[in-house]
Enzyme design. Sequence first.
Site, PDB file in Angstrom:
ATOM      1  N   SER A 231     -11.020 -12.852   0.871  1.00 43.32           N
ATOM      2  CA  SER A 231     -12.236 -12.358   0.236  1.00 43.32           C
ATOM      3  C   SER A 231     -12.912 -11.343   1.136  1.00 43.32           C
ATOM      4  O   SER A 231     -12.761 -11.380   2.360  1.00 43.32           O
ATOM      5  CB  SER A 231     -13.209 -13.512  -0.033  1.00 43.32           C
ATOM      6  OG  SER A 231     -13.776 -13.992   1.175  1.00 43.32           O
ATOM      7  N   ASP A 232     -13.647 -10.412   0.529  1.00 44.78           N
ATOM      8  CA  ASP A 232     -14.613  -9.670   1.324  1.00 44.78           C
ATOM      9  C   ASP A 232     -15.634 -10.681   1.822  1.00 44.78           C
ATOM     10  O   ASP A 232     -15.745 -11.791   1.292  1.00 44.78           O
ATOM     11  CB  ASP A 232     -15.261  -8.564   0.489  1.00 44.78           C
ATOM     12  CG  ASP A 232     -15.807  -7.435   1.350  1.00 44.78           C
ATOM     13  OD1 ASP A 232     -16.037  -7.656   2.564  1.00 44.78           O
ATOM     14  OD2 ASP A 232     -16.012  -6.325   0.827  1.00 44.78           O
ATOM     15  N   TRP A 233     -16.387 -10.306   2.834  1.00 44.11           N
ATOM     16  CA  TRP A 233     -17.252 -11.272   3.508  1.00 44.11           C
ATOM     17  C   TRP A 233     -18.371 -11.739   2.559  1.00 44.11           C
ATOM     18  O   TRP A 233     -19.283 -10.998   2.232  1.00 44.11           O
ATOM     19  CB  TRP A 233     -17.825 -10.653   4.776  1.00 44.11           C
ATOM     20  CG  TRP A 233     -17.009 -10.946   6.002  1.00 44.11           C
ATOM     21  CD1 TRP A 233     -17.483 -11.426   7.193  1.00 44.11           C
ATOM     22  CD2 TRP A 233     -15.592 -10.804   6.193  1.00 44.11           C
ATOM     23  NE1 TRP A 233     -16.449 -11.600   8.096  1.00 44.11           N
ATOM     24  CE2 TRP A 233     -15.279 -11.221   7.510  1.00 44.11           C
ATOM     25  CE3 TRP A 233     -14.549 -10.382   5.379  1.00 44.11           C
ATOM     26  CZ2 TRP A 233     -13.988 -11.220   8.026  1.00 44.11           C
ATOM     27  CZ3 TRP A 233     -13.260 -10.369   5.893  1.00 44.11           C
ATOM     28  CH2 TRP A 233     -12.996 -10.788   7.196  1.00 44.11           C
TER      29      TRP A 233
END
EC number: 3.2.1.-
Length: 757
Positions: A231-233
């Site tokens: 995932s993106d953060w």
Amino acid sequence: MSESTYPSVKDLTLEEKASLTSGGDAWHLQGVESKGIPSYMITDGPHGLRKSLASSAGETDLDDSVPATCFPPAAGLSSSWNPELIHKVGEAMAEECIQEKVAVILGPGVNIKRNPLGGRCFEYWSEDPYLAGHEAIGIVEGVQSKGVGTSLKHFAANNQETDRLRVDARISPRALREIYFPAFEHIVKKAQPWTIMCSYNRINGVHSAQNHWLLTDVLRDEWGFDGIVMSDWGADHDRGASLNAGLNLEMPPSYTDDQIVYAVRDGLITPAQLDRMAQGMIDLVNKTRAAMSIDNYRFDVDAHDEVAHQAAIESIVMLKNDDAILPLNAGPVANPSATPQKIAVIGEFARTPRYQGGGSSHITPTKMTSFLDTLAERGIKADFAPGFTLDLEPADPALESEAVETAKNADVVLMFLGLPEAVESEGFDRDTLDMPAKQIALLEQVAAANQNVVVVLSNGSVITVAPWAKNAKGILESWLLGQSGGPALADVIFGQVSPSGKLAQSIPLDINDDPSMLNWPGEEGHVDYGEGVFAGYRYYDTYGKAVDYPFGYGLSYATFEITGVAVAKTGANTATVTATVTNTSDVDAAETVQVYVVPGKADVARPKHELKGFTKAFLKAGESKTVAIDLDERAFAYWSEKYNDWHVEAGEYAIEVGVSSRDIADTVAVALDGDGKTQPLTEWSTYGEWEADPFGAKIVAAVAAAGEAGELTKLPDNAMMRMFLNPMPINSLPTLLGEGGKKIAQFMLDEYAKLSK
């Protein structure tokens, strides 16, 4: 530990498997040390290593990082049109990762520059998916050739910063397949990035991290991706749903591993699915073991700076060079017999360069050489005046007056203008395409005092040029050039090398000319991609919209000629294009040969032409080279929503060879067989569709023969009635022909059933 003894998911407990699918902290994987799975570090790119000094403690700090080579961000590097050079940049980045024990560098980002106001355009490659994919693959292959992983991002449709954490990008299947997916698809199929980072946004209502169609059906099952998806953060909002969708790793950790354990025990996640996701994490660790086992490695700082220098040179695009004002004469430093020009340098960017974008990609460079530093190092004399400040405060009359006086006494003025970081960064989109008003006002004052002005631009995405271009004889678009931008600009400005950059993004006359502006940046939590496949030059060129500078444009100190353009079919729907490019000047230089495919008659609206091949030829003065560019079947295809697949229609296509989308040297034709796809005919198929189908055409002929024989009602044969008949589904024939029409429709369906068995 040998490869044969690497741990497997079979060696882990349920709790250990669950732990692998979440990070250990903000910058580390969560290992299982007791089972031989280390907690390797992953950290930001994409134009160099951004390892935060706080990252060892798992904290996040975007401002304080270890020194690393700052290469030109993608906004500049994309203008090189040189995949081999980009590969070298990737190799250098990997070596720095090895020194710092970073297993995966987060990049490159290949999202399409849908709108030039996008705040993150500086770290994306192009408005064109073919160019983006065929350039950014160099980073992936270069980095991974050294045993370090990349993270191709942000999958998918992360094309704006406004409301980026939740906005719903509403995009047609065709636009996704033709514009927003291909750069990812090409890199996945050709280079297999070890990781892919999903985006924050939703796509047609579903968050990317929870989108099974995106992460499994398309990415893994269609494209054959065999790495892990992270995932993106903060983009993972439901670990169970995301894991089921195909997300291997949430970052940073939410410390909810127990939720995954309970979900497996409750049957919400199958043990097999958790095994697949966890095994992917083990495989990633195993791929990077060799590189992460190298101790006391030290990269060559000077060698990497030289790679950054060459990359910066090829990133510079010369937009204008009236009266051959460039290159300048540096005098005895470059030519002992020459009389030097008196040079004025105006603009704070010459002293305080803007060399990278703002946000998570912000790097601490190993060295930084401004343009003024370079002049001093090379013994080139110039008078300097800052002219303006880099903040958003109003103009300073004293600075302006000093700049004008400095310009009056010079033979030529170099004005360093552009966008300060405060107006262009990750986290927000720009609100205007214009350069700051105080800089334009200063340019007008300087040009009134000295007509020999060259503007050097620093910006992460395009700016409007037309309103002020008349005040400059020369314009260099230098984007953000990384840490060696000063020497690179000096090399180009003083003629040590010819500029060779080409625009990867059209420069419109006005932001409202951009086709996405009707829906930018969206409303009420969603944004409609109403322009469909007509992004960038695909719109401008198809609809004859004037632009300031077209896609693929860039001037040189040399002149070139493209001759002998030919195309040879290599298969039913493939071809090879050949051409000879000649340097017709006395200057060594490079030219980029660009190939565009023009579709023939199609069942759907298609762009006028699309880039499908390019090659950069480095030529000595007077030298010629023959180049060959292969066109595969996809080069001619469009995504058919009818077939839910790529489709090549039979017929004649045109192949354009040129040096920009609007500077075409020659056009040749090629006839393709088509892929033969047909859709089953039904009562809802129109009479015209029956005529166009191989089986249907035979049946239509049989209907006509039966009508002549009196066995069926004779179809009308006048032009007016045919106009009504052709678009009519055959189940509507009774409205035109009564009971006779009903019999014709049934006859057609019966005959089709026989023929299509």
